[in-house]
Design a protein around this motif. Structure first.
Motif, mmCIF file in Angstrom:
data_model
loop_
_atom_site.group_PDB
_atom_site.id
_atom_site.type_symbol
_atom_site.label_atom_id
_atom_site.label_comp_id
_atom_site.label_asym_id
_atom_site.label_seq_id
_atom_site.Cartn_x
_atom_site.Cartn_y
_atom_site.Cartn_z
ATOM 1 N N ASP B 3 -1.759 4.930 7.342
ATOM 2 C CA ASP B 3 -1.042 3.666 7.179
ATOM 3 C C ASP B 3 0.447 3.823 7.499
ATOM 4 O OD1 ASP B 3 -3.363 2.493 6.442
ATOM 5 O OD2 ASP B 3 -2.880 2.297 4.306
ATOM 6 N N TYR B 65 1.056 -0.651 -0.059
ATOM 7 C CA TYR B 65 -0.405 -0.703 0.099
ATOM 8 C C TYR B 65 -0.719 -1.615 1.279
ATOM 9 C CZ TYR B 65 -0.253 1.458 -4.442
ATOM 10 O OH TYR B 65 0.003 2.315 -5.476
ATOM 11 N N PHE B 66 -0.911 -1.008 2.403
ATOM 12 C CA PHE B 66 -1.003 -1.758 3.652
ATOM 13 C C PHE B 66 -2.255 -2.633 3.693
ATOM 14 C CE2 PHE B 66 -1.261 -1.625 8.511
ATOM 15 C CZ PHE B 66 -0.308 -2.625 8.648
ATOM 16 N N GLN B 67 -3.376 -2.078 3.233
ATOM 17 C CA GLN B 67 -4.637 -2.836 3.258
ATOM 18 C C GLN B 67 -4.517 -4.102 2.402
ATOM 19 O OE1 GLN B 67 -8.234 -0.547 2.494
ATOM 20 N NE2 GLN B 67 -9.084 -2.219 1.320
ATOM 21 N N ALA B 68 -3.932 -3.932 1.220
ATOM 22 C CA ALA B 68 -3.755 -5.075 0.320
ATOM 23 C C ALA B 68 -2.801 -6.088 0.940
ATOM 24 C CB ALA B 68 -3.213 -4.591 -1.020
ATOM 25 N N ALA B 72 -4.083 -9.826 1.873
ATOM 26 C CA ALA B 72 -3.496 -10.989 1.198
ATOM 27 C C ALA B 72 -3.092 -12.037 2.235
ATOM 28 C CB ALA B 72 -2.287 -10.557 0.377
ATOM 29 N N SER B 126 -3.426 -8.500 -13.096
ATOM 30 C CA SER B 126 -3.402 -7.047 -12.858
ATOM 31 C C SER B 126 -3.468 -6.290 -14.181
ATOM 32 C CB SER B 126 -2.131 -6.637 -12.111
ATOM 33 O OG SER B 126 -2.129 -7.182 -10.831
ATOM 34 N N TRP B 145 -11.327 -10.710 -4.628
ATOM 35 C CA TRP B 145 -10.264 -10.401 -3.669
ATOM 36 C C TRP B 145 -10.877 -10.183 -2.282
ATOM 37 C CZ3 TRP B 145 -8.269 -7.335 0.044
ATOM 38 C CH2 TRP B 145 -6.902 -7.487 0.327
#
Lengths: 408, 186
Positions: B3, B65-68, B72, B126, B145
């Motif tokens: 990432d 957190y690149f995936q998150a 989003a 969270s 999510w």
């Protein structure tokens, strides 16, 4: 919309939680799976003598090794365990039978908003042509291979033969609306055509939606608004058949009218019109009503914005199954062996059952299976303006010997 | 590619950033968008818009957190498109189901309520999720999510669909109670 805010908020939870959850989870192999499969085969032994007409696609038949473990109840599993040693010989024979007629997972996969219910002052007419006196002995369970059953759009592939069928149907309907000179748009999962006033789209599961961008009004003599009586709606339906019958391809079109339900603030919705083909048998008619029908979307102001034409596949058939009677289904309902999307209060009791119909539950993702749908008045949902809520309770309509089920 | 390396490409304004993102996360993002929209063309367009937004956001942002971060953006773009399409009629989609499930979580309204920002609600959620055991947390996030279907979650976790549904039902009830206790009004 509050729930949408919540959905968006979940989109912003901490990144580490998202990445943690995104990790591949290894499947737990539980020890009782093989017992569950065996228990299923034992159940089937009972039914061997009664096996009759089997229309089955062999490659979809589930052998014992791939019977899904999910639906087995604990006591059924234990029953399977106790009999394991005594039934080794019978097992091989039963496996053969399972290959011919699979045990079905009838655990329902509900889709749609909220719970399934109708709000009205009295239980409305539903329009279903099924009648308790129809004496239906067996019904097919049919595989759903609609595109909606596919979760990754990159995997959608429509076979050429089907795609050609979609193209030809689109052009046939386009010609009816004077759009023969317009080239259809050929997308991976659907075919569409538009002239700016009418949009036609056919999906891979042969469902067509005709969208009238300029809503269609009807001649003055027809009453199409939400204050129309059943008789007036019937007359409108006859007019619609006259106007559009070329699109239906039906030998003997029948009119089904479902009474309009009510909104929370007691506004009555339009009666719903569905046209289906009367079959030679009650089974054929029931199947036509669920798989091949035309539905008109008419606003409360009496204008038509959509017409849906369904020509859903009825193949492959996963099996022909004996159907239980309404009486048997009612006993199961009383025993709590039902499924419902309503969980706010307990099942109120048989005295609140207001109607029952034999239906195919047309899930977007699950195979098409027959159920008895009981409409039950729920006193806890009665509103101050006297509107009742009739909730749908489903009981699988096939013989329980062929069921693997967990009630929600 | 890691990432950090992909994010480095964005910072360098290197056009390889987008194909690198697509190679690593394209499938996941497409799945999320498709489950919300149920239309492959719309899903692909949302994913492409995700890349464009990412290109515009990085720099100055440097997501941890690149995936998150990507997911989003895809979710929000897909929801916007879903809303456009729902202006008149309901279309079938996993989001229709997800929203109806989430309706149960909405805290009761009270006189002392206060409206708060999505980010603040997200922080509460969270915290709530961190107090669940790992498996329940994963199931909830996979459903709401990643927008995964119950069938898919059940297969991966080796449970029946019914068990997953029950589990989600309980988590939703707990979350509702938690949000009410925290005075969160949505």
């Amino acid at each position: 919309m509050r729930k949408e805010i919540l959905f968006r908020a979940i989109g912003q939870i901490d990144g580490d939680l998202i990445e943690e959850a995104g990790q591949k989870k290894s499947v737990k192999k539980r020890g009782w799976i093989r017992y569950a499969a065996l228990a299923a085969s034992l159940v089937l032994l009972v039914g061997i003598a009664r096996l009759t007409d089997q229309k089955l696609t062999p490659d979809r038949a589930k052998g014992p090794s791939d019977v899904q473990p999910g639906g087995m109840q604990d006591d059924e599993i234990r029953a399977g365990e106790t009999q394991v040693e005594e039934t080794q010989i019978a097992e091989t024979e039963s496996q053969n039978q399972i290959e011919k007629r699979p045990v079905l997972d009838f655990t329902m996969l509900f889709d749609g908003m909220g719970f399934q219910g109708i709000m009205a002052y009295e239980m409305p007419e539903l329009g279903n042509p099924w009648n308790e006196t129809d004496e239906i002995e067996t019904l097919p369970v049919i595989e759903n291979h609609s595109i909606y059953a596919v979760s990754d759009s990159r995997n959608i592939r429509i076979e050429k033969e089907r795609y050609d069928e979609m193209l030809s149907w689109t052009s046939e309907v386009a010609t009816f609306f004077g759009m023969e000179d317009i080239k259809p748009e050929e997308k991976r999962e659907y075919v569409s055509i538009s002239n700016g006033e009418i949009e036609i789209r056919v999906d891979g599961d042969m469902q067509m939606r005709i969208h009238f961008l300029n809503e269609v009004s009807f001649p003055k003599e027809y009453h199409a608004t939400n204050s129309a009586t059943r008789e007036e709606t019937y007359e409108l339906a006859e007019y619609l058949i006259g106007e559009y019958k070329e699109l239906f391809q039906m030998k003997n079109p029948q009119i089904a009218i479902a009474d309009g339900d009510y909104s929370f603030d007691a506004v009555r919705n339009c009666n719903e019109i569905r046209i289906y083909d009367k079959g030679d048998t009650a089974v054929e008619t029931l199947l036509n009503y669920h798989f091949e029908y035309v539905k008109f979307w008419i606003s409360n102001e009496g204008e038509m914005s959509y017409m849906d034409i369904n020509r859903r596949d009825r193949t492959p058939v996963l099996g022909e199954y004996e159907i239980i009677s309404v009486e048997e289904a009612t006993k199961l309902l009383a025993d709590g062996r039902f499924d419902t999307t309503y969980h706010e209060s307990e099942f109120p009791g048989l005295e609140y059952v207001r109607d029952v119909e034999l239906v195919y539950y047309m899930s977007f993702i699950d195979d098409y299976k027959p159920y008895y749908r009981f409409w039950v008045e729920v006193p806890a949902k009665k509103r101050e303006n006297d509107l009742n809520t009739y909730v749908a309770y489903y009981v699988p309509a096939v013989e329980t010997a062929y069921l693997e089920i967990t009630f929600n | 590619m890691k990432d950090e390396e992909i994010i480095g490409l964005y910072w360098d304004r290197n056009q390889k950033a987008i194909p690198a993102t697509d190679a690593k996360y394209g499938k996941l993002l497409n799945q999320i968008a498709y489950r919300i929209l149920y239309n492959s063309q719309d899903a692909e367009e949302c994913v492409n818009d995700t890349y464009l937004n990412t290109w515009n956001c990085i720099p100055p942002q440097k997501p941890t957190y690149f995936q998150a971060f990507l997911g989003a953006i895809t979710r929000n773009l897909s929801i916007d498109r879903y809303k456009e399409q729902h202006a008149k009629k309901r279309i079938p989609s996993e989001l229709t189901l997800l929203l109806s499930e989430l309706e149960e979580v909405l805290p009761a309204q009270s006189d002392v309520h206060r409206e708060i920002e999505e980010k603040e609600i997200a922080a509460h959620i969270s915290t709530f999720l961190r107090n669940l055991d790992l498996e329940k947390r994963m199931i909830f996030i996979r459903r709401y999510w990643y927008c995964e279907e119950i069938k898919q979650i059940a297969e991966e976790f080796g449970y029946s669909e019914s068990k997953i549904k029950t589990s989600l039902f309980r988590i939703r009830a707990k979350l509702k109670a938690y949000l009410e206790k925290e005075g969160v009004w949505i």
